[in-house]
Structure formats: structure tokens, C-alpha cells
Design a protein around this motif. Structure first.
Motif, PDB file in Angstrom:
ATOM      1  N   ILE A  32     -11.286 -10.200  -1.584  1.00 30.83           N
ATOM      2  CA  ILE A  32     -10.279  -9.162  -1.836  1.00 30.83           C
ATOM      3  C   ILE A  32      -9.495  -9.529  -3.091  1.00 30.83           C
ATOM      4  O   ILE A  32      -8.897 -10.599  -3.173  1.00 30.83           O
ATOM      5  CB  ILE A  32      -9.334  -9.020  -0.626  1.00 30.83           C
ATOM      6  N   ILE A  33      -9.508  -8.630  -4.081  1.00 33.48           N
ATOM      7  CA  ILE A  33      -8.771  -8.846  -5.326  1.00 33.48           C
ATOM      8  C   ILE A  33      -7.378  -8.257  -5.242  1.00 33.48           C
ATOM      9  O   ILE A  33      -6.413  -8.833  -5.736  1.00 33.48           O
ATOM     10  CB  ILE A  33      -9.543  -8.234  -6.512  1.00 33.48           C
ATOM     11  N   ASP A  34      -7.259  -7.082  -4.620  1.00 35.74           N
ATOM     12  CA  ASP A  34      -5.966  -6.403  -4.538  1.00 35.74           C
ATOM     13  C   ASP A  34      -5.924  -5.586  -3.265  1.00 35.74           C
ATOM     14  O   ASP A  34      -6.972  -5.121  -2.781  1.00 35.74           O
ATOM     15  CB  ASP A  34      -5.751  -5.513  -5.761  1.00 35.74           C
ATOM     16  N   ALA A  35      -4.730  -5.410  -2.716  1.00 39.27           N
ATOM     17  CA  ALA A  35      -4.549  -4.612  -1.504  1.00 39.27           C
ATOM     18  C   ALA A  35      -3.167  -3.985  -1.549  1.00 39.27           C
ATOM     19  O   ALA A  35      -2.191  -4.644  -1.924  1.00 39.27           O
ATOM     20  CB  ALA A  35      -4.706  -5.490  -0.252  1.00 39.27           C
ATOM     21  N   ASN A  36      -3.076  -2.715  -1.195  1.00 38.28           N
ATOM     22  CA  ASN A  36      -1.775  -2.050  -1.241  1.00 38.28           C
ATOM     23  C   ASN A  36      -0.986  -2.327   0.040  1.00 38.28           C
ATOM     24  O   ASN A  36      -1.521  -2.875   1.026  1.00 38.28           O
ATOM     25  CB  ASN A  36      -1.944  -0.552  -1.503  1.00 38.28           C
ATOM     26  N   PRO A  37       0.305  -1.989   0.077  1.00 38.67           N
ATOM     27  CA  PRO A  37       1.126  -2.284   1.265  1.00 38.67           C
ATOM     28  C   PRO A  37       0.573  -1.699   2.555  1.00 38.67           C
ATOM     29  O   PRO A  37       0.699  -2.309   3.624  1.00 38.67           O
ATOM     30  CB  PRO A  37       2.483  -1.664   0.897  1.00 38.67           C
ATOM     31  N   ALA A  38      -0.054  -0.499   2.488  1.00 40.83           N
ATOM     32  CA  ALA A  38      -0.621   0.097   3.701  1.00 40.83           C
ATOM     33  C   ALA A  38      -1.746  -0.759   4.264  1.00 40.83           C
ATOM     34  O   ALA A  38      -1.883  -0.907   5.490  1.00 40.83           O
ATOM     35  CB  ALA A  38      -1.123   1.513   3.393  1.00 40.83           C
ATOM     36  N   ALA A  39      -2.565  -1.358   3.392  1.00 41.29           N
ATOM     37  CA  ALA A  39      -3.651  -2.232   3.858  1.00 41.29           C
ATOM     38  C   ALA A  39      -3.098  -3.521   4.459  1.00 41.29           C
ATOM     39  O   ALA A  39      -3.602  -4.018   5.481  1.00 41.29           O
ATOM     40  CB  ALA A  39      -4.592  -2.543   2.697  1.00 41.29           C
ATOM     41  N   TYR A  76      -1.593   4.259 -11.990  1.00 40.72           N
ATOM     42  CA  TYR A  76      -2.475   3.693 -10.967  1.00 40.72           C
ATOM     43  C   TYR A  76      -1.705   2.773 -10.033  1.00 40.72           C
ATOM     44  O   TYR A  76      -1.836   2.848  -8.811  1.00 40.72           O
ATOM     45  CB  TYR A  76      -3.617   2.947 -11.646  1.00 40.72           C
ATOM     46  N   ARG A  77      -0.886   1.885 -10.607  1.00 41.18           N
ATOM     47  CA  ARG A  77      -0.139   0.950  -9.781  1.00 41.18           C
ATOM     48  C   ARG A  77       0.833   1.685  -8.854  1.00 41.18           C
ATOM     49  O   ARG A  77       0.987   1.322  -7.683  1.00 41.18           O
ATOM     50  CB  ARG A  77       0.639  -0.033 -10.656  1.00 41.18           C
ATOM     51  N   LEU A  78       1.499   2.733  -9.391  1.00 41.75           N
ATOM     52  CA  LEU A  78       2.445   3.490  -8.573  1.00 41.75           C
ATOM     53  C   LEU A  78       1.724   4.184  -7.435  1.00 41.75           C
ATOM     54  O   LEU A  78       2.161   4.119  -6.274  1.00 41.75           O
ATOM     55  CB  LEU A  78       3.177   4.510  -9.453  1.00 41.75           C
ATOM     56  N   LEU A  79       0.608   4.856  -7.749  1.00 39.19           N
ATOM     57  CA  LEU A  79      -0.163   5.524  -6.709  1.00 39.19           C
ATOM     58  C   LEU A  79      -0.706   4.525  -5.701  1.00 39.19           C
ATOM     59  O   LEU A  79      -0.701   4.773  -4.486  1.00 39.19           O
ATOM     60  CB  LEU A  79      -1.312   6.308  -7.348  1.00 39.19           C
ATOM     61  N   PHE A  80      -1.172   3.398  -6.189  1.00 41.75           N
ATOM     62  CA  PHE A  80      -1.724   2.358  -5.324  1.00 41.75           C
ATOM     63  C   PHE A  80      -0.673   1.840  -4.347  1.00 41.75           C
ATOM     64  O   PHE A  80      -0.954   1.621  -3.161  1.00 41.75           O
ATOM     65  CB  PHE A  80      -2.244   1.220  -6.206  1.00 41.75           C
ATOM     66  N   GLN A  81       0.555   1.665  -4.828  1.00 46.65           N
ATOM     67  CA  GLN A  81       1.604   1.084  -3.991  1.00 46.65           C
ATOM     68  C   GLN A  81       2.180   2.077  -2.982  1.00 46.65           C
ATOM     69  O   GLN A  81       2.500   1.705  -1.855  1.00 46.65           O
ATOM     70  CB  GLN A  81       2.731   0.531  -4.873  1.00 46.65           C
ATOM     71  N   VAL A  82       2.344   3.349  -3.381  1.00 48.34           N
ATOM     72  CA  VAL A  82       3.019   4.311  -2.501  1.00 48.34           C
ATOM     73  C   VAL A  82       2.050   5.048  -1.595  1.00 48.34           C
ATOM     74  O   VAL A  82       2.485   5.769  -0.690  1.00 48.34           O
ATOM     75  CB  VAL A  82       3.835   5.334  -3.321  1.00 48.34           C
TER      76      VAL A  82
END
Length: 475
Positions: A176-183, A155-161
Motif C-alpha cells: 500500500i502506497i497511499d490510503a485515504n481516511p475512509a480506508a 486530487y489530494r483534496l478529493l482523495f482526502q474528503v
């Protein structure tokens, strides 16, 4: 040990002592100085039957009635009791006719008559069973923890890439609890600035209210929804879609954002919107896949044919999970698509998630992409009504050469040959009967068959009205 045994127990007779020992232990043994069993008592009948059902313990050495790996413990136990008057508890195992060893916890005391020892035992089978259950439960929990750790890593890998902007938002306070680099890149903010901030605050006034309404609607209905809003940090519109899910005892939103610049001409935006609307509402199933066949996007018609509740169930899955009769069916189509760039009217089957099947025609083409490997677009049309309405002549071959060619790679060759041979044989028999005026003897001579063989084939191909009863049974 009692403080004043003579006063408290008095003159305790041998019979009373035996009853007391038998009641206090699961198994009690009297052994002599050489370890030979002189007497034995069991507190449980089933334990007696399992360990000494044949009465072989009396007169045998205690070390001989335990398993070989615990004989040393018995010798140490008897030696310690002889030297010190009593021994520590030791666990030994007895062989059982049932196959599993019976664990017994023994201790021995010397009672001063001809160097005899009283060996007392406690049945540990229940404890051993509980220990095994505990170990199995611990191993099962460890396996579950490993699966969870692996799932979290994926999940973390998919979320980040992921190139798609994704956020996790708390349902209770919309932070906001979490946001990936694209966000983070979309809003041009760093993680410390973005995390724990209010999600609606990142949009302008009217759009902020629209976001709050969107989250309230998804929270109340539990259904996915989306809205087009304007970001507060620049001249761009965003498509915001929200999904509700639960993690432990908390309800969270999964937010996906797609950014659109507001600078292009209105005509281009209108055309894009019309194209997106056509994709979603088209009567045929439309699917976009990656180069390896994994689904990127699918419209509502495909979801209905595949019996899926929402688009998330198909995203990332291989299209051959639903499309194709055999394992090679979709692979053949995909190989042709990669080689030629398009396929047309490829006949196959679409399998629903709950077992429904439908005959479909598939057309597909390669889509240009900035990546080295292109994506593919599939159009899937249900042709069952068309196939059922099409009637073939009784004397027509059910498949043309082109249709048979399409089956190559999807149906084994022996099945194709068997089907074609049977059709030709049936048509030949029908023609011979027609030419001879339904004279079975003449038809058999014309075909070079015996009458019995002809009758068997008539029944085989459903032409039993031409074969008299009782004939051909012995062929």
C-alpha cells in the motif's frame, strides 16, 4: 592579441587586412573621429540587404543607423575606443524593414590613422532566436508545472474528503502506497500501520488469496475487476474493485472498497444483491446523480448509449454532457425534478461521446438521502424504434398540443410558431385543392391568394405536381 604580430603577420597589406576583417566579422565599419561611417563591409549578403539595402550607411553617423534606445551605447563604444584604443563588446539594435530589430554585437579598435576606428560586429539573430525559444520553452514548462500542481491539489483534496475507501497499491509488490481516511477507518488502522504493508494481508486466508488473484488478473489483462472478500479485522464483507494505471514508469492499482456488515439477515443481503444486479443489467439506462446533476453511478446500458468505455468516464460528470438537445433542456428537467420530486416520460435526446444521437424518454425521481439535498435517479429509455414505427395520417398535425408543450424551453418560440404555421398552411392548401377537384384557380380564390402565390407555396410544401412548370417564378 598576438605575441609577435610583426614576425607572424609580416607586412600585411590593406587589401589582405580588409579580407581578414570581413571574413572574421559579420559586419565591419570604418568610422572617423566624429562617428561618421567611411566604409562598410558585410560577410552575409542577406544581412547587407536587410540593414543597408539602400546604401544609406556611407556618410551617415553610426549612432543614426541604430535604434534610438541603443544610440547611447554607440557613443560610449566610440568614446571608449578613442580613449583606450579598444572597447568592450556592446549589443545594439538596427531597425529592419521586416519589422523586427536586428541585434548586432559591436566592438571598436583604433588603428592610428586620422583617429579612425574599426568597428566590428557579430550577428546575434540566431542567438536571439534561441533565447526566445528557450524563454518560450521555460514559460510553457512553468504553465505545465502550474497545471500539474493544481491537478495534484485537486486530487489530494478529493482523495482526502471522499467518503469511499480508496487506496493506491504498488503493482510490483502489492504494498500500500497511499490510503485515504475512509480506508484507514474501514480497517481501523493508522497511516503508519497501513502504509507500506501488504494489501492482501488485511484479509483472512481465503480472501487474501482472492485479492492476490484479483490483482494478478487486472495486472495481466488491464481490465477493471472486482471481488467480494472478508476483512481480517471484523465481521464485515468488502467489495474490492481494482483498476490499473501508470504513473511515470511504475504500474499502480487504484483500489476502491465498499464495506458490508455480515450481521443483517440473509434475506436482506439477497434482496440488496438482486437490486444491484438489476441496476447493472437493466435494458434501460439507469443513472444516479447528486443534487446538482453530477453522476454518482451509471449502469452498462447508459454507458453503451453514451458511448463510454467504463463507469469511471461518467463518474463526477454532469448528466447534461450527454442528455438534452440544448443548454436549457436538462436544466428544465432538473428544475421540475427538484420542485415536484419526479418527472415522467420527458422526451429529449441522448448524445454519445462520439457523435451518435438517440431519441429517449426520461423518467426520474428524488431519492431520500441523509444529506440535506436529495439525490436523483434517472431511467432513460431509447424510443427511436417506437418513433420510427409510428405512422401519422397525411392530414394529421405532426405534433399534438401536449407534444408542443413539451418542446417549450427546448426549442425557440419562433421555431415553434413557424413550424405550426407552415403545417396549417400546407393542410389548408391540400384541403382547398381536394374540395375544388384540383382546380388551382378556384383553390386560389377560396384561399384568397393569387395564382402565382399559390404556385409558389405548392412548390414550397412539396406539392409541385399541382403547379404547372414556369408559373409562379416571378412571384
Amino acid at each position: 592579441m598576438f605575441k609577435s604580430p610583426k614576425e607572424s603577420l609580416g607586412d600585411l597589406g590593406a587589401l589582405s587586412a580588409a579580407k581578414l576583417i570581413a571574413a572574421a566579422t559579420d559586419v565591419a565599419l570604418v568610422v572617423d573621429g566624429q562617428g561618421v561611417i567611411l566604409d562598410v563591409a558585410f560577410n552575409k549578403d542577406e544581412l547587407s540587404l536587410e540593414l543597408d539595402g539602400q546604401g544609406r550607411w556611407l556618410g551617415a553617423k553610426l549612432a543614426d543607423v541604430v535604434t534610438s534606445d541603443t544610440q547611447t551605447k554607440i557613443r560610449e563604444l566610440l568614446q571608449e575606443a578613442t580613449e583606450r584604443g579598444s572597447s568592450a563588446w556592446r549589443q545594439v539594435n538596427h531597425a529592419s524593414p521586416g519589422g523586427e530589430d536586428v541585434p548586432i554585437l559591436y566592438s571598436a579598435v583604433e588603428f592610428g590613422r586620422d583617429n579612425r576606428l574599426l568597428v566590428m560586429g557579430r550577428d546575434l539573430r540566431q542567438l536571439a532566436m534561441m533565447q526566445r525559444r528557450l524563454v518560450n520553452a521555460q514559460q510553457s514548462m512553468e504553465r505545465d508545472y502550474i497545471k500539474l500542481r493544481h491537478a495534484e491539489t485537486r486530487y489530494r483534496l478529493l482523495f482526502q474528503v471522499s467518503s469511499e475507501a480508496v487506496m493506491i497499491v504498488d503493482s510490483s509488490n502489492e504494498t500500500i502506497i497511499d490510503a485515504n481516511p475512509a480506508a484507514l477507518a474501514l480497517f481501523e488502522q493508522s497511516a503508519p500501520q497501513m502504509l507500506n504493508s501488504s494489501f492482501p494481508s488485511h484479509f483472512n486466508g481465503a480472501s487474501s488469496q482472492a485479492i492476490s488473484n484479483l490483482l494478478a488478473d487486472v495486472r495481466a489483462t488491464g481490465r477493471d475487476n472486482r471481488v467480494r472478500v472478508h476483512a481480517a479485522n471484523g465481521p464485515r464483507d468488502c467489495d474490492v474493485s481494482a483498476s490499473l494505471f501508470r504513473q511515470e514508469n511504475a504500474a499502480l492499482f487504484l483500489i476502491r472498497l465498499s464495506s458490508y456488515s455480515t450481521m443483517p439477515e440473509a434475506g436482506g443481503l439477497k434482496a440488496t444483491a438482486m437490486l444491484a444486479n438489476f441496476f447493472e443489467s437493466a435494458a434501460d439506462g439507469l443513472v444516479i446523480t447528486q443534487y446538482d446533476g453530477r453522476i454518482v453511478k451509471a449502469n452498462l446500458a447508459f454507458l453503451e448509449m453514451a458511448q463510454l468505455g467504463n463507469a469511471e468516464q461518467s463518474r463526477g460528470e454532469s448528466l447534461d454532457r450527454w442528455l438534452g438537445r440544448t443548454g436549457v433542456d436538462f436544466s428544465v428537467a432538473l428544475a421540475n425534478l427538484r420542485q415536484s420530486g419526479s418527472i415522467k416520460l420527458f422526451t429529449t435526446v441522448l448524445r454519445g461521446e462520439y457523435g451518435a444521437t438517440a431519441e429517449v424518454e426520461v423518467s426520474a425521481m428524488s431519492l431520500t438521502d441523509s444529506e440535506d439535498k436529495p439525490s436523483f435517479g434517472f431511467a432513460i429509455r431509447n424510443v427511436e424504434k417506437r418513433l420510427s414505427a409510428a405512422s401519422t395520417s397525411k392530414r394529421e398535425l405532426p405534433r399534438s398540443v401536449a407534444q408542443l408543450t413539451e418542446l417549450i424551453g427546448r426549442v425557440p418560440l419562433r421555431d415553434l410558431v413557424r413550424e405550426t404555421t407552415d403545417v396549417i398552411e400546407k393542410l389548408s392548401i391540400e384541403a382547398a385543392l381536394e374540395l375544388t377537384g384540383d382546380n388551382r384557380a378556384s383553390a386560389a380564390d377560396m384561399l384568397g391568394l393569387s395564382r402565382q402565390s399559390l404556385y409558389v407555396k405548392l412548390r414550397r410544401y412539396g406539392l409541385a405536381e399541382h403547379a404547372p412548370e414556369g408559373e409562379g417564378a416571378n412571384d
